[in-house]
Write an enzyme that holds these catalytic residues in place. Sequence first.
Site, PDB file in Angstrom:
ATOM      1  CG  ASP A 185      99.083  66.189  54.720  1.00 28.22           C
ATOM      2  OD1 ASP A 185     100.304  66.214  54.492  1.00 28.22           O
ATOM      3  OD2 ASP A 185      98.241  66.727  53.987  1.00 28.22           O
ATOM      4  CG  HIS A 224     106.069  71.178  52.756  1.00 31.29           C
ATOM      5  ND1 HIS A 224     106.170  70.194  53.726  1.00 31.29           N
ATOM      6  CD2 HIS A 224     105.163  70.730  51.861  1.00 31.29           C
ATOM      7  CE1 HIS A 224     105.352  69.209  53.429  1.00 31.29           C
ATOM      8  NE2 HIS A 224     104.734  69.508  52.298  1.00 31.29           N
ATOM      9  CB  CYS A 280      95.974  81.714  62.051  1.00 26.82           C
ATOM     10  SG  CYS A 280      94.940  81.188  63.437  1.00 26.82           S
ATOM     11  N   GLY A 292      96.128  80.927  67.436  1.00 23.07           N
ATOM     12  CA  GLY A 292      94.987  80.038  67.617  1.00 23.07           C
ATOM     13  C   GLY A 292      94.334  80.208  68.974  1.00 23.07           C
TER      14      GLY A 292
END
Length: 582
Positions: free
Chosen positions: A111, A223, A418, A567
Amino acid sequence: MSNKHFINDAADLVASALRSVPVTNPALKLDEENKIVYSKHNAADTVAIVSGGGAGHEPSFVSFVGSGILRAAVSGSIFASPSVRQIYNAIMHRVNPNNGVCMIVMNYTGDVLHFGLASEKAKAAGLDVEMVVVGDDVGVGREINGKVGRRGIAGTVLVHKVAGALAAAKGSLQEVTEVARLVSANLVSVGSSLGHVHVPGHGTVENEAALKETDVEVGMGIHNEQGFKRIPIPPLGELVSLLLKQLLDSSDKDRGYLEEVEKNEGWVLLVNNLGGVSPLEMGGVTAEVVKQLDATYGIEPKRVFSGTYMTSLNGNGFSISLLRLVDTGLGKGKSVLELLDAPCETIGWPMIVKPETWDNKVKGEVAEKIADDERIPSSKLKMDTAIFSKILTAGLKNLIEAEPEITKADDIVGDGDCGLALKSGAEAVLKFIDSGKVVPDAVITVAKLAEIVEEHMDGTSGAIYSIFLNSLAKALRRSGEENATLKTWATAAMAALVSLRRYTPAQPGDRTLVDALQPFIVALAEDKGLVTAAKAAREGADSTKGMRPRLGRSVYVSEVGDTLDPGAVGIAVLVEGFALYK
């Protein structure tokens, strides 16, 4: 938790739910394509309050759109942030931004990044935009949440209400933003649940992370994230006592988030239903909380809000939020309490929609389609398109081949998406290159790549890559050069790295893609060449083996083992591909 639903297709569920909002409040409109609920009455002389996030938290956020609270809300898929394009369209086309836009966002990585990038794009188009990030959860303390900070949960709706009321009272963008941040700084929340929720259309997963039938999760997120600890279900009084202690115990340095203030004007209590608790049981919970606040802490809340404000689908749990009332400095009529009491017209806040609004209903109103009107001004900076395309293609193919390796790592330390997100973005960029649309103007090409990544690469990776590419384009434009050399790219990349830190505090050692990205850029800036820079990126990625995560979803994983950060691996294999060019 029940895994039976009336609507089992998650995408259809979100779309159907959004269609219900203007049906129940005719002052609103729905942009179904972009999942934006917005008010028909966009006053140019008031600040526009915009919020949003993943679906599954209703009535937050779309049901708080209306007079006196939000001007617009943007919905993502279930538990997933809306895209930058959705948010940008909301700011540019669905609210009247003449007096500024204040975006109120819960503190979740996706977000913050997506709303942040949309904010920067809107600012570049000449709009006045501010962003307030709310983190009110004390369920996970400082030691664990690290640089990520507190999660945003139900207390966020109080920030919405106060900011919306001040905007309606003609507060300036600066006043609205400062008061929203003041409320956020004096807000603490904690949740508890008897079970994890089931997302429609998903299989039922039984594993070690599942909550036992006899246990309760203390500090659970919205969540399905784990909280502070799990304990056998105690009597309600003991559970409430534990939760209030987490909220108010100033001696707990890990969770004592409320700093001392000169004048405490009182408290506001919000007891929120996570979706699956009956109103009868919520009444019992609220009564117990109020009783213990008085008996143990001498607090008699000036307002008590009890009901369903921010859910976790059908979560069988509740959260408690306490807002300390402090002086806004804005005078009579604009105190925090007065702003909470100010009239509003939404279907989410416990107020009744006025009859005259129904009388003014016009049937058949459909939102006009937004034209794709983004323009990229040309620059003087030129590059060799053949060399650029060959270098980039080599890196992208390397990245696509590494998808299984990256996915395997992310299955262990993240949510498993990812590798696929990076692959999707890489394939879209390759398609762009193969179509012959790479142009000699380096700025236009890089800006277009940023748009492609934004459109085709999901999740946090897409947001980070897109922010970096947009910042890279800006730095290239400001370089003042006419021919793009490797030094030009390196200098611009260093500037883009600095810009990226406005949205993520990640540094080498935090176990993120920055562990590979920063060494690569530094080596380039030091004129060490692509090969040496790629080796530096690989060394950075390898250094994440066994490293404790400080940012991203991995911070909530107790053991990462010998797994590399996915990542960082993605960056390493990408730039190793660059270095293959001869």
